[in-house]
Design a protein around this motif. Structure first.
Motif, PDB file in Angstrom:
ATOM      1  N   MET A   1       0.848  -1.192   0.000  1.00 55.92           N
ATOM      2  CA  MET A   1       0.000   0.000   0.000  1.00 55.92           C
ATOM      3  C   MET A   1       0.885   1.244   0.000  1.00 55.92           C
ATOM      4  O   MET A   1       1.633   1.479   0.953  1.00 55.92           O
ATOM      5  CB  MET A   1      -0.903  -0.010   1.242  1.00 55.92           C
ATOM      6  CG  MET A   1      -1.925   1.104   1.297  1.00 55.92           C
ATOM      7  SD  MET A   1      -3.006   0.953   2.739  1.00 55.92           S
ATOM      8  CE  MET A   1      -1.878   1.352   4.065  1.00 55.92           C
ATOM      9  N   PRO A   2       0.863   2.050  -1.058  1.00 50.30           N
ATOM     10  CA  PRO A   2       1.731   3.228  -1.134  1.00 50.30           C
ATOM     11  C   PRO A   2       1.365   4.282  -0.096  1.00 50.30           C
ATOM     12  O   PRO A   2       0.191   4.511   0.198  1.00 50.30           O
ATOM     13  CB  PRO A   2       1.498   3.744  -2.556  1.00 50.30           C
ATOM     14  CG  PRO A   2       0.171   3.203  -2.959  1.00 50.30           C
ATOM     15  CD  PRO A   2       0.050   1.874  -2.278  1.00 50.30           C
ATOM     16  N   ARG A   3       2.394   4.909   0.442  1.00 53.20           N
ATOM     17  CA  ARG A   3       2.187   5.960   1.436  1.00 53.20           C
ATOM     18  C   ARG A   3       1.620   7.213   0.763  1.00 53.20           C
ATOM     19  O   ARG A   3       2.004   7.576  -0.348  1.00 53.20           O
ATOM     20  CB  ARG A   3       3.515   6.292   2.115  1.00 53.20           C
ATOM     21  CG  ARG A   3       3.428   7.403   3.149  1.00 53.20           C
ATOM     22  CD  ARG A   3       4.800   7.827   3.621  1.00 53.20           C
ATOM     23  NE  ARG A   3       5.507   6.746   4.303  1.00 53.20           N
ATOM     24  CZ  ARG A   3       6.683   6.909   4.897  1.00 53.20           C
ATOM     25  NH1 ARG A   3       7.279   8.099   4.875  1.00 53.20           N
ATOM     26  NH2 ARG A   3       7.268   5.896   5.491  1.00 53.20           N
ATOM     27  N   ILE A   4       0.703   7.891   1.465  1.00 49.92           N
ATOM     28  CA  ILE A   4       0.140   9.153   0.981  1.00 49.92           C
ATOM     29  C   ILE A   4       0.865  10.278   1.718  1.00 49.92           C
ATOM     30  O   ILE A   4       0.790  10.380   2.944  1.00 49.92           O
ATOM     31  CB  ILE A   4      -1.379   9.221   1.225  1.00 49.92           C
ATOM     32  CG1 ILE A   4      -2.085   8.050   0.524  1.00 49.92           C
ATOM     33  CG2 ILE A   4      -1.944  10.558   0.739  1.00 49.92           C
ATOM     34  CD1 ILE A   4      -3.569   7.957   0.823  1.00 49.92           C
ATOM     35  N   LEU A 122      -6.637  -0.020   2.699  1.00 48.41           N
ATOM     36  CA  LEU A 122      -6.736  -0.309   4.126  1.00 48.41           C
ATOM     37  C   LEU A 122      -8.195  -0.364   4.555  1.00 48.41           C
ATOM     38  O   LEU A 122      -8.983   0.534   4.236  1.00 48.41           O
ATOM     39  CB  LEU A 122      -6.006   0.774   4.931  1.00 48.41           C
ATOM     40  CG  LEU A 122      -6.074   0.664   6.459  1.00 48.41           C
ATOM     41  CD1 LEU A 122      -5.421  -0.631   6.949  1.00 48.41           C
ATOM     42  CD2 LEU A 122      -5.404   1.879   7.109  1.00 48.41           C
ATOM     43  N   LEU A 123      -8.546  -1.409   5.286  1.00 50.81           N
ATOM     44  CA  LEU A 123      -9.863  -1.544   5.911  1.00 50.81           C
ATOM     45  C   LEU A 123      -9.661  -1.628   7.409  1.00 50.81           C
ATOM     46  O   LEU A 123      -8.992  -2.535   7.907  1.00 50.81           O
ATOM     47  CB  LEU A 123     -10.574  -2.803   5.406  1.00 50.81           C
ATOM     48  CG  LEU A 123     -11.856  -3.216   6.143  1.00 50.81           C
ATOM     49  CD1 LEU A 123     -12.926  -2.136   6.033  1.00 50.81           C
ATOM     50  CD2 LEU A 123     -12.382  -4.555   5.599  1.00 50.81           C
ATOM     51  N   MET A 124     -10.200  -0.655   8.140  1.00 46.35           N
ATOM     52  CA  MET A 124     -10.088  -0.627   9.599  1.00 46.35           C
ATOM     53  C   MET A 124     -11.477  -0.424  10.192  1.00 46.35           C
ATOM     54  O   MET A 124     -12.336   0.220   9.578  1.00 46.35           O
ATOM     55  CB  MET A 124      -9.140   0.482  10.057  1.00 46.35           C
ATOM     56  CG  MET A 124      -8.821   0.474  11.547  1.00 46.35           C
ATOM     57  SD  MET A 124      -7.673   1.799  12.038  1.00 46.35           S
ATOM     58  CE  MET A 124      -6.158   1.227  11.257  1.00 46.35           C
ATOM     59  N   LEU A 295      -4.962   7.560   9.976  1.00 46.98           N
ATOM     60  CA  LEU A 295      -4.168   8.433   9.121  1.00 46.98           C
ATOM     61  C   LEU A 295      -2.687   8.067   9.182  1.00 46.98           C
ATOM     62  O   LEU A 295      -1.980   8.109   8.163  1.00 46.98           O
ATOM     63  CB  LEU A 295      -4.370   9.888   9.525  1.00 46.98           C
ATOM     64  CG  LEU A 295      -5.795  10.448   9.376  1.00 46.98           C
ATOM     65  CD1 LEU A 295      -5.863  11.871   9.905  1.00 46.98           C
ATOM     66  CD2 LEU A 295      -6.248  10.405   7.921  1.00 46.98           C
ATOM     67  N   ASP A 296      -2.211   7.706  10.384  1.00 50.98           N
ATOM     68  CA  ASP A 296      -0.820   7.282  10.525  1.00 50.98           C
ATOM     69  C   ASP A 296      -0.515   6.085   9.633  1.00 50.98           C
ATOM     70  O   ASP A 296       0.573   5.990   9.045  1.00 50.98           O
ATOM     71  CB  ASP A 296      -0.511   6.912  11.979  1.00 50.98           C
ATOM     72  CG  ASP A 296      -0.465   8.118  12.904  1.00 50.98           C
ATOM     73  OD1 ASP A 296      -0.339   9.251  12.413  1.00 50.98           O
ATOM     74  OD2 ASP A 296      -0.563   7.914  14.135  1.00 50.98           O
ATOM     75  N   ASP A 301       3.034   4.728   7.251  1.00 46.81           N
ATOM     76  CA  ASP A 301       3.257   3.277   7.229  1.00 46.81           C
ATOM     77  C   ASP A 301       3.174   2.641   8.613  1.00 46.81           C
ATOM     78  O   ASP A 301       3.837   1.636   8.888  1.00 46.81           O
ATOM     79  CB  ASP A 301       4.624   2.938   6.601  1.00 46.81           C
ATOM     80  CG  ASP A 301       4.681   3.286   5.124  1.00 46.81           C
ATOM     81  OD1 ASP A 301       3.614   3.267   4.477  1.00 46.81           O
ATOM     82  OD2 ASP A 301       5.776   3.573   4.620  1.00 46.81           O
ATOM     83  N   ALA A 302       2.371   3.237   9.509  1.00 42.73           N
ATOM     84  CA  ALA A 302       2.176   2.636  10.829  1.00 42.73           C
ATOM     85  C   ALA A 302       1.463   1.296  10.676  1.00 42.73           C
ATOM     86  O   ALA A 302       0.643   1.110   9.772  1.00 42.73           O
ATOM     87  CB  ALA A 302       1.366   3.564  11.726  1.00 42.73           C
ATOM     88  N   VAL A 303       1.786   0.356  11.551  1.00 43.32           N
ATOM     89  CA  VAL A 303       1.139  -0.948  11.536  1.00 43.32           C
ATOM     90  C   VAL A 303      -0.200  -0.837  12.262  1.00 43.32           C
ATOM     91  O   VAL A 303      -0.244  -0.366  13.409  1.00 43.32           O
ATOM     92  CB  VAL A 303       2.012  -2.007  12.226  1.00 43.32           C
ATOM     93  CG1 VAL A 303       1.299  -3.346  12.269  1.00 43.32           C
ATOM     94  CG2 VAL A 303       3.347  -2.133  11.498  1.00 43.32           C
TER      95      VAL A 303
END
Length: 333
Positions: A1-4, A122-124, A295-296, A301-303
């Protein structure tokens, strides 16, 4: 997943609880901005769009997903809408933060996870009670071995809720109080104690007679370490202060938490009970902390500390309880 590497463009779907999400985003303009609002009525959509400075206010999810400035969607809608909206968002390449539960059924949850994985988004799920400081303190005490291995635990959600609208319909909710307010307790017990291996449950509708699902439920859990757990929740209890509590008994000590006053109490051996308060993180603050973590994950690239699989596991426990309610039998997971 590319960082924004720029501020995230967010679309908030649903304008009731969604306003809390929009407020959180408005407080961190350097990190994110509300770009679009989607609601059931044009009036609500336009009012919220104006309030939060969004470019678009609409009743059309398609318009939201086609908006070039939208990077992520926050789903603050009835449970049965989580899956179709999340799957559509994933296929449009949008990251997804949805309110709990992840979905109304296991099949819906699995299709959401599959769609997110295939799209690389990402699905959270907003299991935000993990971000309340007294729960984080409990986690630290348990993980450090301070109270020893847990052998008994209890969770409670007990109070009166004025049930309205879609919550009367078990098709839209997936059940009743257990899959709704009880979901946070289920997630917390699994996070703090471990995997659940069996479930027994009973339920009833005693106060909110118009409900198709239960307004009261009780579950008996067995964890993979052998611990016994009990969860009780009700929307029908008349009380001046709603109880949202945990009790975690280890071989060396015991922890109690209470959301009403944001406190944790614990004792080691037979020493006097110590109490700690964490007023700096209220319930709305916990939602804001979760959104910041979301957002992190996108920008730094936070886990993820809460994965879609965590939310699926909590739903699986709730669905096992519903099966146990219908059959009167213990369900082995």
């Amino acid at each position: 997943m590319p960082r924004i590497s720029r501020p995230i463009g967010v679309a908030v779907i649903g304008t009731r609880f969604g306003n809390l999400h929009a407020e959180a985003i408005s407080e961190i303009p350097e990190r994110a901005r509300v770009v679009a609002i989607c609601s059931r009525t044009e009036e609500h959509a336009q009012q919220s769009a104006e309030r939060w400075g969004a470019d678009l206010g609409t009743t059309s999810l398609e318009k939201v997903l086609n908006h070039p400035g939208v990077d992520a969607v926050h789903l603050c809608v009835p449970h049965h809408l989580h899956a179709p909206m999340a799957i559509a968002a994933a296929r449009a390449g949008k990251h997804i933060l949805t309110e709990k539960p992840i979905a109304a059924t296991m099949d819906e949850a699995d299709r959401m996870i599959e769609a997110a994985e295939q799209a690389g988004v990402l699905l959270m799920v907003s299991l935000n009670h993990r971000f309340l400081r007294h729960h984080q303190r409990a986690k630290a005490l348990i993980d450090s071995g301070t109270i020893g291995e847990i052998f008994l635990c209890q969770g409670a959600f007990l109070g009166f809720s004025d049930i309205k609208g879609w919550r009367f319909d078990p098709v839209q909710t997936g059940g009743g109080v257990l899959i709704d307010s009880g979901m946070h307790r289920i997630d917390l017990l699994r996070w703090l104690v471990g995997e659940v291996v069996s479930v027994q449950a009973e339920s009833g509708t005693y106060v909110h007679k118009q409900m198709g699902g239960e307004d009261t439920a009780s579950m008996l859990l067995r964890f993979d370490n052998g611990a016994i757990g009990h969860l009780v929740c009700s929307w029908g209890i008349e009380t001046p202060t709603r109880e949202e509590s945990l009790m975690l008994a280890g071989r060396n000590g015991t922890i109690w938490t209470e959301n009403a006053n944001l406190t944790l109490r614990y004792t080691i051996g037979r020493q006097p009970v110590e109490q700690e308060a964490f007023p700096e993180v209220s319930y709305p603050d916990s939602v804001k902390h979760l959104i910041t973590h979301f957002l992190d994950c996108l920008q730094q690239d936070a886990v993820p500390v809460i994965t879609a699989e965590d939310a699926r596991a909590a739903l699986r426990i709730a669905q096992a309880a519903y099966h146990a309610m219908k059959t009167g039998e213990k369900v082995i997971l």
